[in-house]
Design an enzyme around this catalytic site. Structure first.
Site: not given
Length: 369
Positions: A196-198, A200, A301
């Site tokens: 997961l993105d930082k 998110t 996104r």
């Protein structure tokens, strides 16, 4: 004949090697791509960047004393070093030279082009790089939603980086997993099978052994793991409440820091599909559920922005903050899959984080999907 010996000098105990328990490399080793935990599977981090020398970190140094062989007489110093300590990359050795950490016959030398003579004494002080220290256990709170002998599912908070990479060599989820369970060091990437993105938040599955990891990786590739997200986006929703975005994603040709929907006939990219279900809408924006069918970088996104609905807080793709929502308003709230060992059907959910609930409240929306 080359003669070499090594000795540790002042500093703290060297950190756990990434490969400890496998073919353990020195913590000073530096390669041209990110080092991995035991095993050979594709790395999650795509940035194969050299780490800088650790600066101001209490770490152990190692002195290597070597003698130049007759066959190396007249060679450049950097080439001789590469031959004397072949386990280290030439770029790492050049960093040491530049730092004044190499002496030739007792004199500090920094020029790689310096010529050596047979019998010359070379002393090399090796210091760990930030990258070489990245894969070490750290104590941190981890919100475990489900756990058994084979896997665990965690609820990652926003702000936590999943995997060490340039700029984030410590304090990552991987470090926390290594600190939580000694067995994690025996599994590639401590068992992390997706990211997961930082900024998110939400659910991630982590394997606790190699066979489970291989099975989970295959299941994700075969789209046998259901991943659903909640997102808060700008602008009111118009039209059908169910929408499927099937648009390839690649590096934005106008801004290499971003991803974008691309034309595959003109730009590199990969197929990507996101199903979007409207939950609520108001004059300021919309609250949606997104189902991933592929796992491209920044996929939700990018697809939401391509529809004109940039996520709240997602400055990179045209969004802006709303109240407490200072990061992209994206939460992986539901994870469902068949357990690769027991065969049980697992359906797990994570509650909406406080910052998202406050942003929803500011817009007069409710957060139950």
């Amino acid at each position: 004949m080359n003669v070499a010996k090594s000795v540790s000098v002042k500093g703290a105990k060297a950190p756990l090697s990434v490969l400890e328990g496998a073919n353990a490399a020195s913590p000073f080793a530096q390669s041209d791509s990110p080092v991995q935990l035991q095993g050979s599977v594709p790395t999650l981090a795509e940035d194969g960047l050299e780490g800088d020398l650790a600066d101001g970190v209490a770490t152990e140094s190692e002195l290597r004393t070597m003698s130049v062989a007759v066959a190396q007489h007249g060679e450049r110093l950097d080439r001789t070093l590469a031959e004397l300590v072949p386990e280290f990359s030439r770029s790492y050795l050049q960093q040491l030279l530049g730092q004044g950490l190499v002496t030739l016959n007792g004199r500090e030398v920094s020029k790689p082009s310096t010529r050596v003579k047979a019998g010359d004494a070379v002393v090399l002080e090796m210091r760990p790089t930030l990258q070489s220290q990245a894969f070490r256990p750290e104590s941190m709170p981890i919100d475990v939603v489900y756990e058994d002998a084979h896997l665990l599912v965690i609820n990652k908070p926003a702000g936590l980086v999943v995997h060490p990479a340039p700029g984030n060599w410590s304090g990552t989820l991987l470090n926390g997993l290594l600190g939580r369970d000694e067995r994690a060091a025996l599994v590639p990437r401590a068992g992390i099978v997706h990211r997961l993105d930082k900024d998110t938040s939400g659910l991630m599955v982590v394997a606790r052994d190699r066979s489970t990891m291989d099975a989970l990786v295959s299941m994700i590739a075969a789209r046998d793991v259901s991943r659903k997200y909640l997102a808060l986006a700008h602008k009111p929703w118009v039209g059908n409440g169910l929408r499927s975005v099937n648009a390839p994603i690649g590096r934005d040709p106008r801004n290499r820091l971003r991803m974008a929907v691309v034309d595959l006939s003109a730009h590199a990219g990969k197929a990507a599909r996101t199903d979007i279900r409207l939950l609520q809408s108001c004059e300021l924006g919309c609250w949606v559920e997104c189902t991933l069918h592929t796992g491209r970088t920044h996929q939700i996104r990018v697809h939401m922005a391509s529809l004109g609905h940039a996520l709240v807080g997602d400055v990179l793709y045209g969004g802006s903050a709303v109240g407490a929502m200072q990061r992209q308003a994206l939460h992986a709230y539901r994870l469902a899959f068949r357990h690769p060992v027991t065969g049980d059907d697992l359906v797990l959910q994570a509650p909406v984080p406080a910052d998202m609930r406050l942003a929803l409240s500011d817009w007069g929306l409710s957060y139950n999907p």
